[in-house]
Design a protein around this motif. Sequence first.
Motif, PDB file in Angstrom:
ATOM      1  N   ASN A 149       0.824  -1.207   0.000  1.00 50.86           N
ATOM      2  CA  ASN A 149       0.000   0.000   0.000  1.00 50.86           C
ATOM      3  C   ASN A 149       0.865   1.266   0.000  1.00 50.86           C
ATOM      4  O   ASN A 149       0.380   2.363   0.162  1.00 50.86           O
ATOM      5  CB  ASN A 149      -1.000   0.013   1.160  1.00 50.86           C
ATOM      6  CG  ASN A 149      -0.348  -0.342   2.472  1.00 50.86           C
ATOM      7  OD1 ASN A 149       0.754  -0.890   2.484  1.00 50.86           O
ATOM      8  ND2 ASN A 149      -0.999  -0.041   3.561  1.00 50.86           N
ATOM      9  N   PHE A 150       2.161   1.067  -0.205  1.00 48.01           N
ATOM     10  CA  PHE A 150       3.053   2.218  -0.431  1.00 48.01           C
ATOM     11  C   PHE A 150       3.427   2.262  -1.913  1.00 48.01           C
ATOM     12  O   PHE A 150       3.417   1.238  -2.592  1.00 48.01           O
ATOM     13  CB  PHE A 150       4.336   2.073   0.414  1.00 48.01           C
ATOM     14  CG  PHE A 150       4.102   2.240   1.883  1.00 48.01           C
ATOM     15  CD1 PHE A 150       4.150   3.493   2.465  1.00 48.01           C
ATOM     16  CD2 PHE A 150       3.824   1.144   2.687  1.00 48.01           C
ATOM     17  CE1 PHE A 150       3.934   3.650   3.833  1.00 48.01           C
ATOM     18  CE2 PHE A 150       3.589   1.291   4.042  1.00 48.01           C
ATOM     19  CZ  PHE A 150       3.652   2.551   4.617  1.00 48.01           C
ATOM     20  N   TYR A 151       3.745   3.429  -2.393  1.00 45.98           N
ATOM     21  CA  TYR A 151       4.092   3.524  -3.813  1.00 45.98           C
ATOM     22  C   TYR A 151       5.137   4.634  -4.005  1.00 45.98           C
ATOM     23  O   TYR A 151       5.262   5.545  -3.185  1.00 45.98           O
ATOM     24  CB  TYR A 151       2.847   3.835  -4.649  1.00 45.98           C
ATOM     25  CG  TYR A 151       2.254   5.180  -4.311  1.00 45.98           C
ATOM     26  CD1 TYR A 151       1.427   5.329  -3.191  1.00 45.98           C
ATOM     27  CD2 TYR A 151       2.541   6.306  -5.082  1.00 45.98           C
ATOM     28  CE1 TYR A 151       0.910   6.557  -2.848  1.00 45.98           C
ATOM     29  CE2 TYR A 151       2.019   7.543  -4.740  1.00 45.98           C
ATOM     30  CZ  TYR A 151       1.200   7.660  -3.621  1.00 45.98           C
ATOM     31  OH  TYR A 151       0.710   8.881  -3.287  1.00 45.98           O
ATOM     32  N   TYR A 152       5.882   4.552  -5.100  1.00 46.98           N
ATOM     33  CA  TYR A 152       6.808   5.616  -5.490  1.00 46.98           C
ATOM     34  C   TYR A 152       6.324   6.300  -6.752  1.00 46.98           C
ATOM     35  O   TYR A 152       5.692   5.679  -7.586  1.00 46.98           O
ATOM     36  CB  TYR A 152       8.206   5.070  -5.811  1.00 46.98           C
ATOM     37  CG  TYR A 152       8.835   4.375  -4.672  1.00 46.98           C
ATOM     38  CD1 TYR A 152       9.412   5.091  -3.644  1.00 46.98           C
ATOM     39  CD2 TYR A 152       8.848   2.984  -4.620  1.00 46.98           C
ATOM     40  CE1 TYR A 152       9.996   4.442  -2.580  1.00 46.98           C
ATOM     41  CE2 TYR A 152       9.426   2.330  -3.559  1.00 46.98           C
ATOM     42  CZ  TYR A 152       9.998   3.061  -2.536  1.00 46.98           C
ATOM     43  OH  TYR A 152      10.573   2.415  -1.489  1.00 46.98           O
ATOM     44  N   ASP A 190       8.429   7.153  -9.107  1.00 49.32           N
ATOM     45  CA  ASP A 190       9.814   7.178  -9.553  1.00 49.32           C
ATOM     46  C   ASP A 190       9.967   7.219 -11.064  1.00 49.32           C
ATOM     47  O   ASP A 190      10.988   7.623 -11.571  1.00 49.32           O
ATOM     48  CB  ASP A 190      10.576   5.993  -8.976  1.00 49.32           C
ATOM     49  CG  ASP A 190       9.936   4.668  -9.351  1.00 49.32           C
ATOM     50  OD1 ASP A 190       8.767   4.675  -9.762  1.00 49.32           O
ATOM     51  OD2 ASP A 190      10.597   3.636  -9.232  1.00 49.32           O
ATOM     52  N   ASP A 239      14.498   8.261  -7.346  1.00 51.27           N
ATOM     53  CA  ASP A 239      13.197   7.768  -6.904  1.00 51.27           C
ATOM     54  C   ASP A 239      13.051   7.724  -5.395  1.00 51.27           C
ATOM     55  O   ASP A 239      11.951   7.716  -4.878  1.00 51.27           O
ATOM     56  CB  ASP A 239      12.919   6.391  -7.504  1.00 51.27           C
ATOM     57  CG  ASP A 239      14.013   5.401  -7.178  1.00 51.27           C
ATOM     58  OD1 ASP A 239      15.104   5.838  -6.780  1.00 51.27           O
ATOM     59  OD2 ASP A 239      13.786   4.198  -7.319  1.00 51.27           O
ATOM     60  N   LYS A 240      14.157   7.663  -4.681  1.00 45.90           N
ATOM     61  CA  LYS A 240      14.067   7.578  -3.231  1.00 45.90           C
ATOM     62  C   LYS A 240      14.924   8.677  -2.623  1.00 45.90           C
ATOM     63  O   LYS A 240      15.783   9.247  -3.290  1.00 45.90           O
ATOM     64  CB  LYS A 240      14.591   6.217  -2.763  1.00 45.90           C
ATOM     65  CG  LYS A 240      13.802   5.063  -3.303  1.00 45.90           C
ATOM     66  CD  LYS A 240      14.282   3.754  -2.713  1.00 45.90           C
ATOM     67  CE  LYS A 240      13.422   2.623  -3.291  1.00 45.90           C
ATOM     68  NZ  LYS A 240      13.798   1.328  -2.738  1.00 45.90           N
ATOM     69  N   TYR A 242       8.559   7.197   5.375  1.00 45.57           N
ATOM     70  CA  TYR A 242       7.404   7.096   4.468  1.00 45.57           C
ATOM     71  C   TYR A 242       6.618   8.401   4.480  1.00 45.57           C
ATOM     72  O   TYR A 242       6.549   9.094   5.489  1.00 45.57           O
ATOM     73  CB  TYR A 242       6.493   5.899   4.845  1.00 45.57           C
ATOM     74  CG  TYR A 242       5.983   5.907   6.260  1.00 45.57           C
ATOM     75  CD1 TYR A 242       6.849   5.682   7.341  1.00 45.57           C
ATOM     76  CD2 TYR A 242       4.640   6.138   6.541  1.00 45.57           C
ATOM     77  CE1 TYR A 242       6.386   5.684   8.648  1.00 45.57           C
ATOM     78  CE2 TYR A 242       4.166   6.131   7.848  1.00 45.57           C
ATOM     79  CZ  TYR A 242       5.046   5.915   8.887  1.00 45.57           C
ATOM     80  OH  TYR A 242       4.595   5.920  10.180  1.00 45.57           O
ATOM     81  N   ASP A 251      13.548   4.032   2.381  1.00 44.48           N
ATOM     82  CA  ASP A 251      12.470   4.937   1.968  1.00 44.48           C
ATOM     83  C   ASP A 251      11.398   4.083   1.310  1.00 44.48           C
ATOM     84  O   ASP A 251      11.604   3.550   0.217  1.00 44.48           O
ATOM     85  CB  ASP A 251      13.011   5.990   0.998  1.00 44.48           C
ATOM     86  CG  ASP A 251      11.899   6.865   0.441  1.00 44.48           C
ATOM     87  OD1 ASP A 251      10.752   6.748   0.901  1.00 44.48           O
ATOM     88  OD2 ASP A 251      12.183   7.664  -0.474  1.00 44.48           O
ATOM     89  N   LEU A 252      10.276   3.958   1.971  1.00 41.30           N
ATOM     90  CA  LEU A 252       9.235   3.035   1.515  1.00 41.30           C
ATOM     91  C   LEU A 252       8.277   3.692   0.525  1.00 41.30           C
ATOM     92  O   LEU A 252       7.382   3.052  -0.004  1.00 41.30           O
ATOM     93  CB  LEU A 252       8.466   2.535   2.749  1.00 41.30           C
ATOM     94  CG  LEU A 252       7.601   1.300   2.632  1.00 41.30           C
ATOM     95  CD1 LEU A 252       8.382   0.140   2.038  1.00 41.30           C
ATOM     96  CD2 LEU A 252       7.053   0.903   3.992  1.00 41.30           C
ATOM     97  N   GLY A 253       8.475   4.971   0.264  1.00 41.48           N
ATOM     98  CA  GLY A 253       7.560   5.672  -0.641  1.00 41.48           C
ATOM     99  C   GLY A 253       6.417   6.315   0.119  1.00 41.48           C
ATOM    100  O   GLY A 253       6.525   6.564   1.317  1.00 41.48           O
ATOM    101  N   ASP A 254       5.339   6.582  -0.590  1.00 42.79           N
ATOM    102  CA  ASP A 254       4.190   7.255   0.023  1.00 42.79           C
ATOM    103  C   ASP A 254       3.040   6.276   0.228  1.00 42.79           C
ATOM    104  O   ASP A 254       2.865   5.334  -0.546  1.00 42.79           O
ATOM    105  CB  ASP A 254       3.730   8.405  -0.868  1.00 42.79           C
ATOM    106  CG  ASP A 254       4.737   9.533  -0.884  1.00 42.79           C
ATOM    107  OD1 ASP A 254       5.499   9.675   0.091  1.00 42.79           O
ATOM    108  OD2 ASP A 254       4.777  10.277  -1.879  1.00 42.79           O
ATOM    109  N   LEU A 255       2.262   6.552   1.234  1.00 46.29           N
ATOM    110  CA  LEU A 255       1.138   5.689   1.571  1.00 46.29           C
ATOM    111  C   LEU A 255      -0.060   6.052   0.683  1.00 46.29           C
ATOM    112  O   LEU A 255      -0.361   7.229   0.492  1.00 46.29           O
ATOM    113  CB  LEU A 255       0.799   5.919   3.047  1.00 46.29           C
ATOM    114  CG  LEU A 255      -0.080   4.943   3.795  1.00 46.29           C
ATOM    115  CD1 LEU A 255       0.414   3.516   3.699  1.00 46.29           C
ATOM    116  CD2 LEU A 255      -0.143   5.369   5.256  1.00 46.29           C
ATOM    117  N   GLU A 256      -0.742   5.064   0.159  1.00 48.66           N
ATOM    118  CA  GLU A 256      -1.979   5.308  -0.608  1.00 48.66           C
ATOM    119  C   GLU A 256      -3.096   5.710   0.343  1.00 48.66           C
ATOM    120  O   GLU A 256      -3.305   5.049   1.358  1.00 48.66           O
ATOM    121  CB  GLU A 256      -2.386   4.067  -1.384  1.00 48.66           C
ATOM    122  CG  GLU A 256      -1.469   3.811  -2.558  1.00 48.66           C
ATOM    123  CD  GLU A 256      -1.925   2.620  -3.388  1.00 48.66           C
ATOM    124  OE1 GLU A 256      -3.054   2.139  -3.173  1.00 48.66           O
ATOM    125  OE2 GLU A 256      -1.144   2.192  -4.246  1.00 48.66           O
TER     126      GLU A 256
END
Lengths: 296, 296, 296, 296, 296, 296
Positions: free
Chosen positions: A5-8, A10, B10-11, B27, B73-78
């Motif tokens: 449920n995490f996304y980049y 990128d 990307d990160k 995150y 860095d896990l990215g962003d949460l939906e």
Amino acid sequence: MKTNNFYYLDKFMAMDSEYDLADIVVYGVGFDGTTSNRPGTRFASSAMRGEFYGLETYSPILKLDLEDYKICDLGDLELSIGNTERVLDEIYQGTKQIVQDNKFPMMIGGEHLVTLPAFKAVYEKYKDIYVLHFDAHTDLREEYNNNKNSHATVIKRIWDILGDDKIFQFGIRSGTKEEFDFALNKNHTYMEVGGITTFEEILDKLNNKNVYLTIDLDILDPSIFPGTGTPEPGGITYKELEKVFSIIKKSSINLVGCDIVELSPDYDNTNVSTITACKILRELSLVIGDNLENRK
Amino acid sequence: MKTNNFYYLDKFMAMDSEYDLADIVVYGVGFDGTTSNRPGTRFASSAMRGEFYGLETYSPILKLDLEDYKICDLGDLELSIGNTERVLDEIYQGTKQIVQDNKFPMMIGGEHLVTLPAFKAVYEKYKDIYVLHFDAHTDLREEYNNNKNSHATVIKRIWDILGDDKIFQFGIRSGTKEEFDFALNKNHTYMEVGGITTFEEILDKLNNKNVYLTIDLDILDPSIFPGTGTPEPGGITYKELEKVFSIIKKSSINLVGCDIVELSPDYDNTNVSTITACKILRELSLVIGDNLENRK
Amino acid sequence: MKTNNFYYLDKFMAMDSEYDLADIVVYGVGFDGTTSNRPGTRFASSAMRGEFYGLETYSPILKLDLEDYKICDLGDLELSIGNTERVLDEIYQGTKQIVQDNKFPMMIGGEHLVTLPAFKAVYEKYKDIYVLHFDAHTDLREEYNNNKNSHATVIKRIWDILGDDKIFQFGIRSGTKEEFDFALNKNHTYMEVGGITTFEEILDKLNNKNVYLTIDLDILDPSIFPGTGTPEPGGITYKELEKVFSIIKKSSINLVGCDIVELSPDYDNTNVSTITACKILRELSLVIGDNLENRK
Amino acid sequence: MKTNNFYYLDKFMAMDSEYDLADIVVYGVGFDGTTSNRPGTRFASSAMRGEFYGLETYSPILKLDLEDYKICDLGDLELSIGNTERVLDEIYQGTKQIVQDNKFPMMIGGEHLVTLPAFKAVYEKYKDIYVLHFDAHTDLREEYNNNKNSHATVIKRIWDILGDDKIFQFGIRSGTKEEFDFALNKNHTYMEVGGITTFEEILDKLNNKNVYLTIDLDILDPSIFPGTGTPEPGGITYKELEKVFSIIKKSSINLVGCDIVELSPDYDNTNVSTITACKILRELSLVIGDNLENRK
Amino acid sequence: MKTNNFYYLDKFMAMDSEYDLADIVVYGVGFDGTTSNRPGTRFASSAMRGEFYGLETYSPILKLDLEDYKICDLGDLELSIGNTERVLDEIYQGTKQIVQDNKFPMMIGGEHLVTLPAFKAVYEKYKDIYVLHFDAHTDLREEYNNNKNSHATVIKRIWDILGDDKIFQFGIRSGTKEEFDFALNKNHTYMEVGGITTFEEILDKLNNKNVYLTIDLDILDPSIFPGTGTPEPGGITYKELEKVFSIIKKSSINLVGCDIVELSPDYDNTNVSTITACKILRELSLVIGDNLENRK
Amino acid sequence: MKTNNFYYLDKFMAMDSEYDLADIVVYGVGFDGTTSNRPGTRFASSAMRGEFYGLETYSPILKLDLEDYKICDLGDLELSIGNTERVLDEIYQGTKQIVQDNKFPMMIGGEHLVTLPAFKAVYEKYKDIYVLHFDAHTDLREEYNNNKNSHATVIKRIWDILGDDKIFQFGIRSGTKEEFDFALNKNHTYMEVGGITTFEEILDKLNNKNVYLTIDLDILDPSIFPGTGTPEPGGITYKELEKVFSIIKKSSINLVGCDIVELSPDYDNTNVSTITACKILRELSLVIGDNLENRK
């Protein structure tokens, strides 16, 4: 471990094909070292990746969808910023690799000089090649700021390679008297001043020909595209450029390489210039994908 | 196939550990749904990823280097933007997962309300926990815009959970008379108005205690941090905040969770706010990494 | 007919007393006709009304609340923009009316020249009067751009009226050699270069004296206040200005008139300059309200 | 023919001495070709000429006036933008000419690499020379982006020439671990991290020594100076830098060359960065003029 | 007491009829809680009130004057920001009140979702109703970000109420393949892609029909309207939209409700987007006033 | 002494003829004292000098080159800012001098009121004169802000001098009902609302007539020209204005004076407004040069 449920953000949205499987390869080239006026095109590809997500993958004008093509966003090319000749070689090598892997190179500049090494790499494979050049400026100087290789000489350098009857210039509305003389009176290139009204006609003559497409985004009027190094009032509207894409879609040319150059995102705080560049990237990717499909 | 002269941004630079191997997980949570003044904190994490590359990985103040820590860095949460309650649950679930995997959660907001579900997820694991709150605003209202859950009530909601003697507030310089009364006269929280001069002293008392750290970036003076929803003149300087990090580094508290909130990047076209948030993220990550090392 | 779930942001928040009942009258004077550098102070009061709502009515530094005072925001004065002399008379008449009605005039400029007619109207009532002048610039020229009445001559014009030992200047850090000579060597005014460190001491001497206060906001450092006509690096911080308000609060001077000038909001897209001016307006209104209460 | 009620803003105000008569020569060098982050320092000198007129010629801090010195603004140097090595030679030749004419060269960059050729031209005349370096960044890398000559290597290149004990660095707060090790542990340069507190002490040791001064404006905190390529939070205030000028004024060093670099004006729409650079140019010109007078 | 040389800019100029006497009621609804891209439409009505005074009350195109109509600017609606469902009900109640009082509701958003409750309130009175929808985006999704009620689903929700043959969409140039299929192939709505060329023709068919008009301002090209959440190149010009107003003026439809949405003023620092929205508000108010007169 | 590798950008590029030898004299008049909306046109000429270098000297539309004409940029006129009447006299005297020296005056405003004294100076020499007025606004008020002389009354003041049948207005799209009545119904001026379609036709009637040309740049649509005091949506495109220049070039009118007014550069951070004004200055200078040549 579930972290899905995490996304980049990128890559360019929907341009996430594996390199090996891709038909089209998109890559950024952040060089603006010979820019004489406002710099900053180095940031174009990263700014565009950030805004691309505001678009849809579907084009209601072209009736095509990015999801239906295999496109790989390869990221940005590492460059030895500060040494123009070395940078040109790095762009040449990077593009050559893509071309040799039988993929379509779609480069995002940077300033217009980046077209020269990318074109060379494509030219080595497709010798019988035509250039479609969309721009506000002739880019036909012999030298600029004491340099033979410059954003202001790039089309002249390509003419050095191709000679007459191979280069078609549209939307041009700025240059020296000598440059216009070179194109209009001496007919070294085909040039339409300020417009794109003869584009369809020209394309009819290039049936089944190899074509390299280079779009300097300052062909657009600064009202829609202020984020560029040298804005030039009197340009075409976005809708007119959209027509160009529709005409290419209907044509029978063989697209073999392409670039979009001269977005300088920090000069437009509304981000509309970047968004416009993104939409052009989408439409062009769709047209190229469709063109490649039709030739399979 | 060699494509390694291409790269993505990307990160967060140097935060590219595999999730499974990471000690710290960064995150983004782009929620600003209860913001009453200027919105836009939704863009904080993506703006920060773009600017982080302008920093070095080494901190000459802390004498620590990001390369020496395992950060993912896990990215962003939906998020189900538009439905506050559902979003809060999504943040809770996302943080819970990280906490259950025995990793340190380092959240980038978003507005300050995002602290509530993240804190809850941490609290469930570490019941005996203290909160260090850096902010310009008390955030102690009982209700705001008819909502119990709001950026203006978030510390009150945490107090609902923790009760007295657990929350320490620094830099506070705006609120209603009732809010200041709650903290200063009724002593429900410890509050230092406008400053951070007692911070070291407070930290001495929290030896070996579990501590959750929440930094509303508007604690900084708007001269260095205009890019926020409600800029409040009279804040601390960056150098003062840097001292906070040095004090934490020397302390013996047990950091168990952390967040940085309220960067609204589009309100500062110079990008200095975003750059400042990035430097704070770097320093804080280093302090946390060091804190975790020392406790191993 | 019930329409009470609708509201306007038409006046400064909590400054909605009826004129007849008010002790303090706030009014805007949007004149910038003699501005030699960047114009735009004409928009100060309307920009401030829009941002004032981001503040609270309570000041935790002064421990006073706007709700406890009777303040009337009278709106902006109609001006014959283009004709400096007529505008000066209009300001004079507008202020005179407020003064004659036994209310405290709190004017929001506009450029600094607007202080001259407002001061004159106050001076007619309170002949034995002192001027506290906060500014980056001396404003002591005899003439500017061939005009006797100018933002650069305004304090000299007031000196023409009051003579020596009546004017106290703080924060001054720009002017001609002649202007500094006038103040520092010839002692026509008291001037502290760059600072406000002697302010408390000076105020002690003005016990029970009538005092007119004029604040050119460019006394603040441009880091916190870029939105002004002639930003001058090296100014005081907001916190230092906040101390000025606390010192006035503790003092026994009789405030009889006040103005805040030289916010040019469009030069600061972050709006921090406008927000800072708003907070100064709040603090100053509280100090004045308190000062009036104490004298009742 | 009388046209004397017209005027140009073509030179820095009060820097209009004939070249032959001048003691100090100010010149712009608009090169930013190796800039790795935000470009645009090419526009610094022209932006500064436009804003300089907002200042006075007199400095109340230094008690000196530009009118009392012979300063020639020579304009900007023509550069072969796009070819770094050729540009470096052009700067070298331009500076050499000024040095050989026994005038003090005061260069306005451009990026920091422009210091290298200017310094070389000065060094050829004054072999026994010390460098005072004000900056946020160490600039001590051996190579950057595959280039030996870069804004990030410029002080290392000067060290290559001068060796140990000649370079004094102030305000530094960013760099790699290796760079700080080079300066702090191996003592190849004197470096004060983040501050300028030892500056007076250092200057005492340089009595009657030849000194080249290079000021990277990003030594200032981004709150007052956002208009630069790589803003670095935690810098010094303008008032602290002003103290540097007062200390130099009182000292007995022999200033022999100077530059101010890294203003990128388009990144600060408030123009405060440009105004600040202008004020620094004024103060520095006054200090240099005074220093030259004292040595006559 | 005479204070009539002071004035406020508290309401839209010339929209100062008493509510009881008014034919048209203008009100702001500052909700942007489901906005997925750039937020800030919450500030639209207040920004517009500030700029409206730059216009004249007379339209030379329509040959109508605001002074001739009874329009009440009721201010902005109080909203429980943070709770979408409650906000939607508040908009519904506010609009219902106006409709029940037999006044024409003219709402200024806010994001496009605010149209849903306003339309519902109008629909309850005028069951046999048609919707004219001007927009860049289809807004026909079934769900967005897990929400049924969203700016991206609002027209679908209205279709849920009205069914086929009632909704006419113009200027649409962005959406998913499914959305275009819904409109163009399945004919659930009438949709003209990218243009408004069939508008007059359509209007002829709606003689004496009740019509609700909703204008998402992003129908305009981003060259003239960058200040919106999701700018979409290829839009119509202001002159084309002006033609829409002239066509409506000549038509015999019965306008019964109207809204203007999606101005996000802070994304356009030139304020041209806000000014354009103001001019559209003026023209539309005139057309509505004229339409109501003709039906009396 | 050789210093010729240095250069200044002190004058408009290629407008460096000696005054005595020049046919055309360009001069700036930075007055905006009666501006009622956004000020800042005072900065137009200096901003334009900085951007003019981004253009070429050659116009591919007109097929003329600036190098072929004798144009002198005389700089800016010194003005007693703050005293409207004195400023008007200064402009009158400055223009009169140029006219008396048999040179063509080409003035760059400033606000539109500057046209009045410049026109008067030209009128004194060429009594039988026609005015071509390009503008968004009628400028036909009798009085504005209690002043007879104002940017909003300037054409009415010229009509006071010339009477009927002498003034031709194009592009007008804003004004009071009375103003349009004055022009359209009472035929005191010829006015085309919103367009320039009759321009060629009108010019045919002015064969060999003396013509003064005044261009308020807000005739352009704000999409291309946001940098002006009162942007008015619905204007002409740059290409349409370019056609105006081509029509003048082909005509047989006698141009005797000209001005370009109302660029307020700081309201457009992209600089496109300034660049557009520069291109108009170039095209107009070429047309005038050509017109003068043809009459020799």
